[in-house]
Design a protein around this motif. Structure first.
Motif, PDB file in Angstrom:
ATOM      1  N   GLY A  66       0.835  -1.195   0.000  1.00  0.00           N
ATOM      2  CA  GLY A  66       0.000   0.000   0.000  1.00  0.00           C
ATOM      3  C   GLY A  66       0.872   1.248   0.000  1.00  0.00           C
ATOM      4  N   TRP A  67       0.386   2.296  -0.643  1.00  0.00           N
ATOM      5  CA  TRP A  67       1.160   3.547  -0.794  1.00  0.00           C
ATOM      6  C   TRP A  67       0.275   4.733  -0.464  1.00  0.00           C
ATOM      7  N   LEU A  68       0.871   5.753   0.155  1.00  0.00           N
ATOM      8  CA  LEU A  68       0.127   6.977   0.439  1.00  0.00           C
ATOM      9  C   LEU A  68       0.972   8.197   0.125  1.00  0.00           C
ATOM     10  N   LYS A  69       0.278   9.289  -0.171  1.00  0.00           N
ATOM     11  CA  LYS A  69       0.953  10.554  -0.458  1.00  0.00           C
ATOM     12  C   LYS A  69       0.011  11.695  -0.104  1.00  0.00           C
ATOM     13  N   GLY A  70       0.545  12.757   0.452  1.00  0.00           N
ATOM     14  CA  GLY A  70      -0.290  13.899   0.792  1.00  0.00           C
ATOM     15  C   GLY A  70       0.523  15.020   1.402  1.00  0.00           C
ATOM     16  N   ARG A  71      -0.138  15.844   2.192  1.00  0.00           N
ATOM     17  CA  ARG A  71       0.503  17.023   2.773  1.00  0.00           C
ATOM     18  C   ARG A  71       0.042  17.193   4.216  1.00  0.00           C
ATOM     19  N   ALA A  72       0.940  17.692   5.055  1.00  0.00           N
ATOM     20  CA  ALA A  72       0.630  17.994   6.448  1.00  0.00           C
ATOM     21  C   ALA A  72       0.611  19.505   6.634  1.00  0.00           C
ATOM     22  N   TYR A  73      -0.350  19.978   7.432  1.00  0.00           N
ATOM     23  CA  TYR A  73      -0.564  21.402   7.639  1.00  0.00           C
ATOM     24  C   TYR A  73      -0.504  21.735   9.132  1.00  0.00           C
ATOM     25  N   VAL A  75      -1.805  24.103  12.220  1.00  0.00           N
ATOM     26  CA  VAL A  75      -3.021  24.843  12.549  1.00  0.00           C
ATOM     27  C   VAL A  75      -2.821  25.555  13.890  1.00  0.00           C
ATOM     28  N   ARG A  76      -2.928  26.899  13.870  1.00  0.00           N
ATOM     29  CA  ARG A  76      -2.858  27.692  15.097  1.00  0.00           C
ATOM     30  C   ARG A  76      -3.924  28.783  15.044  1.00  0.00           C
ATOM     31  N   ASP A  77      -4.347  29.222  16.205  1.00  0.00           N
ATOM     32  CA  ASP A  77      -5.281  30.345  16.263  1.00  0.00           C
ATOM     33  C   ASP A  77      -4.609  31.608  15.734  1.00  0.00           C
ATOM     34  N   GLY A  78      -5.407  32.494  15.171  1.00  0.00           N
ATOM     35  CA  GLY A  78      -4.913  33.810  14.789  1.00  0.00           C
ATOM     36  C   GLY A  78      -4.147  33.884  13.490  1.00  0.00           C
ATOM     37  N   GLU A  79      -4.086  32.785  12.718  1.00  0.00           N
ATOM     38  CA  GLU A  79      -3.368  32.826  11.449  1.00  0.00           C
ATOM     39  C   GLU A  79      -3.942  31.791  10.496  1.00  0.00           C
ATOM     40  N   LYS A  80      -3.590  31.912   9.212  1.00  0.00           N
ATOM     41  CA  LYS A  80      -4.037  30.937   8.228  1.00  0.00           C
ATOM     42  C   LYS A  80      -3.427  29.565   8.514  1.00  0.00           C
ATOM     43  N   VAL A  81      -4.132  28.529   8.082  1.00  0.00           N
ATOM     44  CA  VAL A  81      -3.551  27.190   8.113  1.00  0.00           C
ATOM     45  C   VAL A  81      -2.322  27.186   7.209  1.00  0.00           C
ATOM     46  N   ARG A  82      -1.232  26.598   7.680  1.00  0.00           N
ATOM     47  CA  ARG A  82       0.062  26.696   6.992  1.00  0.00           C
ATOM     48  C   ARG A  82       0.512  25.324   6.484  1.00  0.00           C
ATOM     49  N   PRO A  83       0.826  25.169   5.181  1.00  0.00           N
ATOM     50  CA  PRO A  83       1.420  23.913   4.723  1.00  0.00           C
ATOM     51  C   PRO A  83       2.813  23.746   5.323  1.00  0.00           C
ATOM     52  N   LEU A  84       3.095  22.565   5.828  1.00  0.00           N
ATOM     53  CA  LEU A  84       4.383  22.310   6.475  1.00  0.00           C
ATOM     54  C   LEU A  84       5.315  21.471   5.609  1.00  0.00           C
ATOM     55  N   PHE A  85       4.837  20.311   5.167  1.00  0.00           N
ATOM     56  CA  PHE A  85       5.654  19.409   4.359  1.00  0.00           C
ATOM     57  C   PHE A  85       4.740  18.357   3.744  1.00  0.00           C
ATOM     58  N   PHE A 116       7.723  20.432   0.336  1.00  0.00           N
ATOM     59  CA  PHE A 116       6.571  20.529  -0.577  1.00  0.00           C
ATOM     60  C   PHE A 116       6.852  21.427  -1.783  1.00  0.00           C
ATOM     61  N   GLU A 117       7.954  22.164  -1.778  1.00  0.00           N
ATOM     62  CA  GLU A 117       8.316  22.980  -2.944  1.00  0.00           C
ATOM     63  C   GLU A 117       9.244  22.229  -3.890  1.00  0.00           C
ATOM     64  N   THR A 118      10.245  21.518  -3.345  1.00  0.00           N
ATOM     65  CA  THR A 118      11.217  20.825  -4.199  1.00  0.00           C
ATOM     66  C   THR A 118      10.870  19.348  -4.407  1.00  0.00           C
ATOM     67  N   GLY A 119      10.071  18.771  -3.516  1.00  0.00           N
ATOM     68  CA  GLY A 119       9.759  17.350  -3.587  1.00  0.00           C
ATOM     69  C   GLY A 119      10.831  16.457  -2.994  1.00  0.00           C
ATOM     70  N   LYS A 120      11.912  17.026  -2.520  1.00  0.00           N
ATOM     71  CA  LYS A 120      13.024  16.235  -1.994  1.00  0.00           C
ATOM     72  C   LYS A 120      12.692  15.650  -0.627  1.00  0.00           C
ATOM     73  N   HIS A 258      -1.875  22.310  16.328  1.00  0.00           N
ATOM     74  CA  HIS A 258      -1.764  20.897  15.974  1.00  0.00           C
ATOM     75  C   HIS A 258      -1.454  20.762  14.492  1.00  0.00           C
ATOM     76  N   VAL A 259      -1.327  19.505  14.055  1.00  0.00           N
ATOM     77  CA  VAL A 259      -1.026  19.177  12.661  1.00  0.00           C
ATOM     78  C   VAL A 259      -2.206  18.418  12.069  1.00  0.00           C
ATOM     79  N   ASN A 260      -2.580  18.747  10.838  1.00  0.00           N
ATOM     80  CA  ASN A 260      -3.580  18.002  10.075  1.00  0.00           C
ATOM     81  C   ASN A 260      -2.911  17.354   8.866  1.00  0.00           C
ATOM     82  N   TYR A 261      -3.168  16.064   8.673  1.00  0.00           N
ATOM     83  CA  TYR A 261      -2.696  15.350   7.486  1.00  0.00           C
ATOM     84  C   TYR A 261      -3.882  15.151   6.533  1.00  0.00           C
ATOM     85  N   PHE A 262      -3.616  15.327   5.239  1.00  0.00           N
ATOM     86  CA  PHE A 262      -4.598  15.002   4.206  1.00  0.00           C
ATOM     87  C   PHE A 262      -3.857  14.230   3.114  1.00  0.00           C
TER      88      PHE A 262
END
Length: 329
Positions: A66-73, A75-85, A116-120, A258-262
């Protein structure tokens, strides 16, 4: 990466039940596994056999990748949700049928983090919340086993940390018929239990005394595959989402947020040959065992936090350091 009422992945993210059972005699040479194909959402035996065929392969001579791929973000109060990696990983799983008709699912999984920018694939990461560079620790769970039977499994014990014991009930799942001959399965689990990384010993890694995690999965399969008596594994695509505290290697301490994975996931029919070459190379650095499923049941089965506590050391605490705080609005 796969789950029923099981948590993967404190990552892919996967959960585990500590108790096993003696395996039944192996299939005779050339014999085919027998399983239920008549669809009945209220039959625990159909649920058991169908979930085994999705999560793994009901034929013990075969392994499933099985294989998975996605992005983790972040989440903090007072700011936009931020992509992390980005996150990407894979697992190999095999089953054994037990004396009571249930199945022991035996799995290894490894998950890496990408820029998440270079894919490395990253070995270090610049934490924008603390403005420091930290060492990235992949998820590497060996094993990640649990039993699939007619009765709904207990939540993962995480080495005895999670003591939740819900009433025993038949193993039934949230199935529905979808469009174009598809079937949709939704599973998930919400937990809170004592943290393996307690803040008095792990001040920079620990999110606090308790660990709160939610993981939810959606599987999409073809009805004709579910009903096919010759198909010991049911190919699928799906999604996995996860809500989790800051990852320990981010060194956030008890910072709010906290961190959200999708992610999306799927079966890889040709195994290693169907995985990205750099992902295979990264896993091989940790040992060739990650490129195949276990052939025997062993343990303990722990989450990534328990493994982190066993394999890592607490980070030094700089003088005057405090956990980063959300911006004031």
């Amino acid at each position: 990466m796969d789950g029923a009422k099981f948590s993967r992945r404190d990552s892919l993210g996967l959960a585990a039940l500590a108790a096993g059972a003696a395996a039944a005699p192996a299939l005779a040479k050339g014999a085919k596994p027998r399983f239920i194909t008549k669809i009945d959402f209220k039959d625990p035996k159909w649920t058991r056999d169908t979930y085994v065929r999705i999560d793994a392969d009901i034929d013990p001579t075969k392994e499933k990748c099985g294989w998975l791929k996605g992005r983790a973000y972040g989440v903090r109060d007072g700011e936009k949700v931020r992509p992390l990696f980005d996150v990407e990983g894979f697992s190999f799983v095999r089953t054994k049928r037990l004396d009571d008709g249930s199945y022991r699912r035996m799995l290894r999984e490894i998950v890496f983090y990408r820029d998440f920018e270079t894919g490395k694939i990253m070995e270090t990461w610049h934490n924008p919340y603390t403005n420091e560079t930290v060492k990235v620790v992949p998820i590497a769970n060996d094993p990640f086993n649990f039993t699939i039977g007619e009765w709904a499994p207990e939540p993962p014990s995480y080495g005895g940390l999670n003591k939740d014991k819900p009433p025993r009930k038949p193993f039934l799942q949230e199935w529905e018929h979808g469009p174009e001959g598809t079937m949709i399965l939704r599973t998930g689990i919400d937990m809170i239990y004592p943290n393996a990384l307690q803040p008095d010993k792990w001040p920079r890694e620990s999110s606090g005394p308790m660990n709160r995690v939610s993981e939810h999965f959606i599987y999409v399969v073809k009805r004709k595959d579910v009903e096919n008596p010759n198909l010991t594994h049911i190919p699928h695509i799906g999604s996995w989402s996860r809500v989790t505290p800051w990852l320990p290697w981010m060194l956030m301490g008890q910072a709010p947020g906290h961190v959200n994975y999708f992610t999306n996931f799927q079966t890889i029919p040709n195994g290693v040959a169907g995985l990205p070459a750099d992902l295979v190379a990264a896993a091989r650095k940790y040992g060739d065992k990650w490129l195949s499923a276990p052939t025997e049941d062993y343990g303990p089965s722990l989450s990534s936090l328990e493994n982190y506590a066993r394999e890592q050391k607490p980070a030094p605490v700089p003088e005057g350091w405090t956990p980063p705080q959300p911006p004031k609005r």
